[in-house]
Design a protein around this motif. Sequence first.
Motif, PDB file in Angstrom:
ATOM      1  N   ASP A 181      21.037  -5.400  20.940  1.00 11.25           N
ATOM      2  CA  ASP A 181      20.569  -4.187  21.601  1.00 11.25           C
ATOM      3  C   ASP A 181      21.214  -2.926  21.031  1.00 11.25           C
ATOM      4  OD1 ASP A 181      18.959  -3.062  23.872  1.00 11.25           O
ATOM      5  OD2 ASP A 181      20.923  -2.337  24.483  1.00 11.25           O
ATOM      6  N   GLY A 182      22.542  -2.993  20.784  1.00 10.27           N
ATOM      7  CA  GLY A 182      23.227  -1.816  20.249  1.00 10.27           C
ATOM      8  C   GLY A 182      22.656  -1.380  18.913  1.00 10.27           C
ATOM      9  N   THR A 183      22.393  -2.334  18.053  1.00  9.87           N
ATOM     10  CA  THR A 183      21.812  -2.015  16.746  1.00  9.87           C
ATOM     11  C   THR A 183      20.391  -1.484  16.908  1.00  9.87           C
ATOM     12  OG1 THR A 183      23.162  -3.728  15.692  1.00  9.87           O
ATOM     13  CG2 THR A 183      21.227  -2.954  14.488  1.00  9.87           C
ATOM     14  N   GLY A 184      19.659  -2.042  17.837  1.00 13.01           N
ATOM     15  CA  GLY A 184      18.307  -1.563  18.084  1.00 13.01           C
ATOM     16  C   GLY A 184      18.289  -0.106  18.506  1.00 13.01           C
ATOM     17  N   HIS A 185      19.242   0.276  19.370  1.00 16.13           N
ATOM     18  CA  HIS A 185      19.307   1.663  19.822  1.00 16.13           C
ATOM     19  C   HIS A 185      19.813   2.604  18.725  1.00 16.13           C
ATOM     20  CE1 HIS A 185      18.165   1.377  23.994  1.00 16.13           C
ATOM     21  NE2 HIS A 185      18.991   0.354  24.191  1.00 16.13           N
ATOM     22  N   ASN A 186      20.811   2.175  18.002  1.00 12.91           N
ATOM     23  CA  ASN A 186      21.456   3.065  17.036  1.00 12.91           C
ATOM     24  C   ASN A 186      20.681   3.185  15.723  1.00 12.91           C
ATOM     25  OD1 ASN A 186      23.655   3.629  18.734  1.00 12.91           O
ATOM     26  ND2 ASN A 186      24.682   1.726  18.115  1.00 12.91           N
ATOM     27  N   ILE A 187      20.065   2.084  15.285  1.00  8.52           N
ATOM     28  CA  ILE A 187      19.388   2.086  13.980  1.00  8.52           C
ATOM     29  C   ILE A 187      17.904   1.780  14.113  1.00  8.52           C
ATOM     30  CG2 ILE A 187      19.346   1.044  11.685  1.00  8.52           C
ATOM     31  CD1 ILE A 187      22.357   0.478  12.048  1.00  8.52           C
ATOM     32  N   GLY A 188      17.556   0.871  15.002  1.00 13.40           N
ATOM     33  CA  GLY A 188      16.157   0.585  15.240  1.00 13.40           C
ATOM     34  C   GLY A 188      15.807  -0.885  15.174  1.00 13.40           C
ATOM     35  N   HIS A 189      14.781  -1.248  15.934  1.00 14.48           N
ATOM     36  CA  HIS A 189      14.219  -2.595  15.872  1.00 14.48           C
ATOM     37  C   HIS A 189      13.400  -2.744  14.589  1.00 14.48           C
ATOM     38  CE1 HIS A 189      15.013  -4.367  19.916  1.00 14.48           C
ATOM     39  NE2 HIS A 189      15.327  -3.104  20.157  1.00 14.48           N
ATOM     40  N   ARG A 190      13.251  -3.981  14.163  1.00 12.14           N
ATOM     41  CA  ARG A 190      12.498  -4.313  12.945  1.00 12.14           C
ATOM     42  C   ARG A 190      13.063  -3.607  11.710  1.00 12.14           C
ATOM     43  NH1 ARG A 190       7.689  -7.130  13.510  1.00 12.14           N
ATOM     44  NH2 ARG A 190       6.796  -7.284  15.608  1.00 12.14           N
ATOM     45  N   THR A 191      14.357  -3.346  11.708  1.00 15.85           N
ATOM     46  CA  THR A 191      15.017  -2.743  10.549  1.00 15.85           C
ATOM     47  C   THR A 191      15.899  -3.791   9.875  1.00 15.85           C
ATOM     48  OG1 THR A 191      16.944  -2.033  11.844  1.00 15.85           O
ATOM     49  CG2 THR A 191      15.074  -0.485  11.687  1.00 15.85           C
ATOM     50  N   PRO A 192      16.253  -3.587   8.604  1.00 16.64           N
ATOM     51  CA  PRO A 192      17.167  -4.527   7.954  1.00 16.64           C
ATOM     52  C   PRO A 192      18.478  -4.691   8.724  1.00 16.64           C
ATOM     53  CG  PRO A 192      16.140  -3.128   6.311  1.00 16.64           C
ATOM     54  CD  PRO A 192      15.726  -2.574   7.646  1.00 16.64           C
ATOM     55  N   ALA A 193      18.971  -3.605   9.317  1.00 13.95           N
ATOM     56  CA  ALA A 193      20.225  -3.679  10.074  1.00 13.95           C
ATOM     57  C   ALA A 193      20.073  -4.570  11.303  1.00 13.95           C
ATOM     58  CB  ALA A 193      20.669  -2.274  10.486  1.00 13.95           C
ATOM     59  N   TYR A 194      18.919  -4.490  11.935  1.00 20.03           N
ATOM     60  CA  TYR A 194      18.663  -5.314  13.120  1.00 20.03           C
ATOM     61  C   TYR A 194      18.687  -6.799  12.746  1.00 20.03           C
ATOM     62  CZ  TYR A 194      16.334  -6.864  17.442  1.00 20.03           C
ATOM     63  OH  TYR A 194      16.022  -7.479  18.637  1.00 20.03           O
ATOM     64  N   TYR A 195      18.015  -7.132  11.649  1.00 16.83           N
ATOM     65  CA  TYR A 195      17.996  -8.525  11.218  1.00 16.83           C
ATOM     66  C   TYR A 195      19.372  -8.981  10.738  1.00 16.83           C
ATOM     67  CZ  TYR A 195      12.965  -8.856  11.755  1.00 16.83           C
ATOM     68  OH  TYR A 195      11.702  -8.898  12.294  1.00 16.83           O
ATOM     69  N   ALA A 196      20.130  -8.060  10.145  1.00  8.90           N
ATOM     70  CA  ALA A 196      21.494  -8.406   9.719  1.00  8.90           C
ATOM     71  C   ALA A 196      22.373  -8.699  10.928  1.00  8.90           C
ATOM     72  CB  ALA A 196      22.081  -7.259   8.891  1.00  8.90           C
ATOM     73  N   GLU A 197      22.192  -7.914  11.987  1.00  9.34           N
ATOM     74  CA  GLU A 197      22.990  -8.148  13.193  1.00  9.34           C
ATOM     75  C   GLU A 197      22.630  -9.476  13.851  1.00  9.34           C
ATOM     76  OE1 GLU A 197      25.823  -8.052  15.838  1.00  9.34           O
ATOM     77  OE2 GLU A 197      25.638  -6.584  14.218  1.00  9.34           O
ATOM     78  N   LEU A 198      21.381  -9.884  13.729  1.00 13.81           N
ATOM     79  CA  LEU A 198      20.983 -11.174  14.292  1.00 13.81           C
ATOM     80  C   LEU A 198      21.729 -12.329  13.623  1.00 13.81           C
ATOM     81  CD1 LEU A 198      17.134 -10.841  14.885  1.00 13.81           C
ATOM     82  CD2 LEU A 198      18.974 -10.890  16.589  1.00 13.81           C
ATOM     83  N   GLU A 199      22.137 -12.150  12.373  1.00 13.60           N
ATOM     84  CA  GLU A 199      22.948 -13.172  11.727  1.00 13.60           C
ATOM     85  C   GLU A 199      24.297 -13.300  12.430  1.00 13.60           C
ATOM     86  OE1 GLU A 199      23.052 -13.091   7.418  1.00 13.60           O
ATOM     87  OE2 GLU A 199      21.205 -11.901   7.364  1.00 13.60           O
ATOM     88  N   ASN A 200      24.857 -12.166  12.875  1.00 14.68           N
ATOM     89  CA  ASN A 200      26.111 -12.209  13.638  1.00 14.68           C
ATOM     90  C   ASN A 200      25.892 -12.829  15.011  1.00 14.68           C
ATOM     91  OD1 ASN A 200      27.596 -10.897  11.590  1.00 14.68           O
ATOM     92  ND2 ASN A 200      26.917  -8.892  12.323  1.00 14.68           N
ATOM     93  N   VAL A 201      24.775 -12.481  15.651  1.00 17.12           N
ATOM     94  CA  VAL A 201      24.430 -13.087  16.936  1.00 17.12           C
ATOM     95  C   VAL A 201      24.356 -14.602  16.790  1.00 17.12           C
ATOM     96  CG1 VAL A 201      22.624 -13.295  18.695  1.00 17.12           C
ATOM     97  CG2 VAL A 201      23.205 -11.041  17.773  1.00 17.12           C
ATOM     98  N   ASP A 202      23.758 -15.053  15.703  1.00 21.08           N
ATOM     99  CA  ASP A 202      23.606 -16.488  15.473  1.00 21.08           C
ATOM    100  C   ASP A 202      24.956 -17.180  15.321  1.00 21.08           C
ATOM    101  OD1 ASP A 202      21.633 -18.699  14.885  1.00 21.08           O
ATOM    102  OD2 ASP A 202      22.886 -18.798  13.078  1.00 21.08           O
ATOM    103  N   LYS A 203      25.897 -16.512  14.662  1.00 26.10           N
ATOM    104  CA  LYS A 203      27.234 -17.102  14.510  1.00 26.10           C
ATOM    105  C   LYS A 203      27.913 -17.261  15.863  1.00 26.10           C
ATOM    106  CE  LYS A 203      27.908 -15.190   9.865  1.00 26.10           C
ATOM    107  NZ  LYS A 203      28.629 -14.184   9.050  1.00 26.10           N
ATOM    108  N   ARG A 204      27.699 -16.288  16.748  1.00 25.68           N
ATOM    109  CA  ARG A 204      28.295 -16.379  18.086  1.00 25.68           C
ATOM    110  C   ARG A 204      27.659 -17.501  18.891  1.00 25.68           C
ATOM    111  NH1 ARG A 204      27.258 -10.249  17.605  1.00 25.68           N
ATOM    112  NH2 ARG A 204      29.172  -9.580  16.540  1.00 25.68           N
TER     113      ARG A 204
END
Length: 298
Positions: A181-204
Amino acid sequence: MKKLVLAAAILCAGFQLKAQPKNIKHIVLIGCDGFGAYAIPEAKMPNLKQLMSTGSWSLKARCVLPSSSAVNWASMLMGAGPTEHGYTEWNSAVPEIPSAVKSQYGLFPGIFTLIKEQRPKAKTAVIYSWQGIRPLIEKDAITFVVPGPSGDNDNFCADTAAALIIKEKPLLTFVHLSEPDGTGHNIGHRTPAYYAELENVDKRIGKIVDAVKKAGIANETVIIVSADHGGTGKGHGGKSLDEVQIPWIANGTGVSKGHEIKDVIITYDTASTLAWLLGLKEPQSWRGKPVTEAFKNH
């Protein structure tokens, strides 16, 4: 005729008993804030996709409206929508509409109220990253309540949840993670940053799944992963499918493998599913239905 009716009733009851998976002693509910279901097909999330391939899943589950945080976390945990529990905004700290009913803890009865009343000796745990979760939970009914520190605390929450699962083996553990959610608000949904953050979510997510295995309870645990809402652009709260559709993934004891759930799922069905799996009686005020299609012999 009476004998036939009685026999039919007994037969139906037997089928209902068979439908409910046995030997479930633990449930772990992982909630990822702002995680739109649209992102999963393209996301690099091996841990989550392993849960999907060996479990049951839907990418068409829906949140309640508005597609915002507090209203949906409340619905997920309380088995009903905003017109019943009263939380209607993204940051509701008190119900804007008086709750239709209240438990002994002063809130609309949620899953932790049910466990405390019906399984009073059971251990439960809530670990949350966003402080807005606090007003939505019955703190006095929960054994372990751990708020994350201010700032980037999802790693803390995942680590804490893993440690609690290994040491205490709660009946129900709810873990709230603030990303993506934080990345979605700060950078945007469907952005490379959003998908990169999902990799961190997956590790958690992977860390929590590993904890269940290390605790030696994998064969008696159900893990459910879902979200409060998705998003579009840098926000959410609207009615687009990117905002409304959320993932709903179940894995573990009694769960069908590699099964895409076709039934309609609304987020308040999550609480009902938890209650059903734990053999708890639901209050009349709940509106959810157990997602029985996810489980074998449903």
